[in-house]
Write a protein that holds these residues in place. Structure first.
Motif, PDB file in Angstrom:
ATOM      1  N   ALA A  31       0.836  -1.205   0.000  1.00 16.80           N
ATOM      2  CA  ALA A  31       0.000   0.000   0.000  1.00 16.80           C
ATOM      3  C   ALA A  31       0.869   1.252   0.000  1.00 16.80           C
ATOM      4  O   ALA A  31       0.567   2.227  -0.706  1.00 16.80           O
ATOM      5  CB  ALA A  31      -0.926  -0.004   1.203  1.00 16.80           C
ATOM      6  N   LYS A  32       1.937   1.214   0.749  1.00 18.08           N
ATOM      7  CA  LYS A  32       2.850   2.367   0.807  1.00 18.08           C
ATOM      8  C   LYS A  32       3.502   2.598  -0.560  1.00 18.08           C
ATOM      9  O   LYS A  32       3.626   3.730  -1.034  1.00 18.08           O
ATOM     10  CB  LYS A  32       3.916   2.122   1.875  1.00 18.08           C
ATOM     11  CG  LYS A  32       4.802   3.296   2.146  1.00 18.08           C
ATOM     12  CD  LYS A  32       5.757   2.999   3.281  1.00 18.08           C
ATOM     13  CE  LYS A  32       6.656   4.190   3.558  1.00 18.08           C
ATOM     14  NZ  LYS A  32       7.603   3.907   4.656  1.00 18.08           N
ATOM     15  N   GLN A  33       3.918   1.512  -1.195  1.00 15.35           N
ATOM     16  CA  GLN A  33       4.544   1.601  -2.519  1.00 15.35           C
ATOM     17  C   GLN A  33       3.551   2.125  -3.560  1.00 15.35           C
ATOM     18  O   GLN A  33       3.891   2.992  -4.357  1.00 15.35           O
ATOM     19  CB  GLN A  33       5.063   0.226  -2.929  1.00 15.35           C
ATOM     20  CG  GLN A  33       5.803   0.208  -4.227  1.00 15.35           C
ATOM     21  CD  GLN A  33       6.252  -1.193  -4.605  1.00 15.35           C
ATOM     22  OE1 GLN A  33       5.598  -2.165  -4.290  1.00 15.35           O
ATOM     23  NE2 GLN A  33       7.379  -1.280  -5.285  1.00 15.35           N
ATOM     24  N   GLN A  34       2.327   1.609  -3.532  1.00 19.28           N
ATOM     25  CA  GLN A  34       1.305   2.050  -4.483  1.00 19.28           C
ATOM     26  C   GLN A  34       0.952   3.523  -4.257  1.00 19.28           C
ATOM     27  O   GLN A  34       0.736   4.273  -5.211  1.00 19.28           O
ATOM     28  CB  GLN A  34       0.040   1.191  -4.367  1.00 19.28           C
ATOM     29  CG  GLN A  34       0.240  -0.251  -4.749  1.00 19.28           C
ATOM     30  CD  GLN A  34       0.459  -0.439  -6.237  1.00 19.28           C
ATOM     31  OE1 GLN A  34       0.490   0.493  -7.013  1.00 19.28           O
ATOM     32  NE2 GLN A  34       0.639  -1.683  -6.640  1.00 19.28           N
ATOM     33  N   LYS A  35       0.921   3.937  -3.003  1.00 19.29           N
ATOM     34  CA  LYS A  35       0.619   5.334  -2.677  1.00 19.29           C
ATOM     35  C   LYS A  35       1.718   6.248  -3.203  1.00 19.29           C
ATOM     36  O   LYS A  35       1.449   7.325  -3.730  1.00 19.29           O
ATOM     37  CB  LYS A  35       0.464   5.493  -1.163  1.00 19.29           C
ATOM     38  CG  LYS A  35      -0.088   6.814  -0.741  1.00 19.29           C
ATOM     39  CD  LYS A  35      -0.358   6.843   0.753  1.00 19.29           C
ATOM     40  CE  LYS A  35      -0.946   8.179   1.163  1.00 19.29           C
ATOM     41  NZ  LYS A  35      -1.220   8.219   2.599  1.00 19.29           N
ATOM     42  N   ALA A  36       2.964   5.807  -3.098  1.00 16.30           N
ATOM     43  CA  ALA A  36       4.087   6.601  -3.611  1.00 16.30           C
ATOM     44  C   ALA A  36       4.020   6.712  -5.134  1.00 16.30           C
ATOM     45  O   ALA A  36       4.272   7.778  -5.696  1.00 16.30           O
ATOM     46  CB  ALA A  36       5.408   5.972  -3.176  1.00 16.30           C
ATOM     47  N   ILE A  37       3.679   5.617  -5.790  1.00 14.67           N
ATOM     48  CA  ILE A  37       3.546   5.631  -7.254  1.00 14.67           C
ATOM     49  C   ILE A  37       2.438   6.584  -7.665  1.00 14.67           C
ATOM     50  O   ILE A  37       2.611   7.394  -8.573  1.00 14.67           O
ATOM     51  CB  ILE A  37       3.271   4.208  -7.798  1.00 14.67           C
ATOM     52  CG1 ILE A  37       4.517   3.341  -7.673  1.00 14.67           C
ATOM     53  CG2 ILE A  37       2.798   4.256  -9.246  1.00 14.67           C
ATOM     54  CD1 ILE A  37       4.292   1.874  -7.991  1.00 14.67           C
ATOM     55  N   LEU A  38       1.292   6.500  -6.986  1.00 23.29           N
ATOM     56  CA  LEU A  38       0.171   7.372  -7.320  1.00 23.29           C
ATOM     57  C   LEU A  38       0.524   8.840  -7.099  1.00 23.29           C
ATOM     58  O   LEU A  38       0.175   9.698  -7.919  1.00 23.29           O
ATOM     59  CB  LEU A  38      -1.058   6.990  -6.500  1.00 23.29           C
ATOM     60  CG  LEU A  38      -2.349   7.716  -6.847  1.00 23.29           C
ATOM     61  CD1 LEU A  38      -2.725   7.471  -8.304  1.00 23.29           C
ATOM     62  CD2 LEU A  38      -3.474   7.288  -5.938  1.00 23.29           C
ATOM     63  N   LYS A  39       1.245   9.117  -6.023  1.00 26.92           N
ATOM     64  CA  LYS A  39       1.658  10.499  -5.742  1.00 26.92           C
ATOM     65  C   LYS A  39       2.582  11.016  -6.843  1.00 26.92           C
ATOM     66  O   LYS A  39       2.431  12.143  -7.330  1.00 26.92           O
ATOM     67  CB  LYS A  39       2.359  10.564  -4.394  1.00 26.92           C
ATOM     68  CG  LYS A  39       2.738  11.955  -3.953  1.00 26.92           C
ATOM     69  CD  LYS A  39       3.372  11.956  -2.579  1.00 26.92           C
ATOM     70  CE  LYS A  39       3.775  13.368  -2.166  1.00 26.92           C
ATOM     71  NZ  LYS A  39       4.385  13.383  -0.842  1.00 26.92           N
ATOM     72  N   GLU A  40       3.524  10.183  -7.254  1.00 26.75           N
ATOM     73  CA  GLU A  40       4.461  10.557  -8.319  1.00 26.75           C
ATOM     74  C   GLU A  40       3.732  10.763  -9.648  1.00 26.75           C
ATOM     75  O   GLU A  40       3.999  11.725 -10.379  1.00 26.75           O
ATOM     76  CB  GLU A  40       5.517   9.459  -8.475  1.00 26.75           C
ATOM     77  CG  GLU A  40       6.536   9.729  -9.544  1.00 26.75           C
ATOM     78  CD  GLU A  40       7.491   8.564  -9.726  1.00 26.75           C
ATOM     79  OE1 GLU A  40       7.928   8.358 -10.875  1.00 26.75           O
ATOM     80  OE2 GLU A  40       7.782   7.861  -8.744  1.00 26.75           O
TER      81      GLU A  40
END
Length: 196
Positions: A31-40
């Motif tokens: 979830a943390k990784q996906q959130k970072a991707i979405l933010k980027e």
């Protein structure tokens, strides 16, 4: 409008975060990784949309704002969701809006078709154990490879337009279009062909 955008962003986030945890990752790490991707992706989409608007590009008639289109396009290009997408984009300049759009869409479909075909043929050769993946060996195509080529040509109408924008000049219109294709459709069709 703002509420619709918020709902779409929430649905997109759910789709992105809905991926299966793999490689020993915990749900929290994923979830943390996906959130970072979405933010980027959101940041990149916002910058690109702002840059394009400065250059005179406008969202195509009846389509979403450029920022939303770029966000969806970048997510599909990165294959950040659960699905494997093939993405292509092309431009065309013509004297009318509709002809420029039509030509750009056709060119994008041709690009996506060649990418799909290449990907499917490479996987078929890997399954057979061939090490050479050159596309120049057309004379030695197997029956399945010919069926795959036909299948790709027939399924191009299933491409989804994720990015469309245009800019007008005094005597012409320049149209830019990006499309995506869900590879699971092609894999299912190839499996059906192989079973017969």
């Amino acid at each position: 409008m703002k509420r619709i955008m918020t709902c779409m962003a929430a649905m997109l986030l759910m789709a992105v975060m809905g991926g299966v945890a793999s490689y020993g990752q915990t749900d929290k790490e994923l979830a943390k990784q996906q959130k970072a991707i979405l933010k980027e992706v959101k940041k990149s989409a916002k910058m690109k949309a702002k840059e394009d608007k400065k250059d005179g590009w406008k969202a195509a008639k009846g389509s979403e704002p450029l920022e939303v289109q770029y966000r969806n396009y970048f997510l599909r290009k990165r294959n950040a969701g659960q699905k494997d997408y093939v993405v292509g984009e092309q431009e065309a300049t013509q004297s009318t809006y509709s002809s420029a759009r039509s030509i750009a869409l056709t060119r994008a479909r041709v690009e996506v078709a060649s990418l799909i075909e290449e990907k499917l043929l490479r996987e078929q050769k890997e399954k057979r154990g061939d090490v050479q993946t050159s596309r120049t060996d057309v004379g030695g195509m197997s029956r399945n490879e010919q069926k795959t080529k036909t299948l790709v040509d027939q399924t191009l109408h299933r491409c989804e337009i994720v990015l469309e924008m245009y800019r007008e000049y005094a005597d012409r219109v320049e149209f830019h279009i990006g499309i995506s294709y869900d590879m699971s459709i092609a894999y299912d069709a190839v499996d059906n062909i192989s079973d017969k």
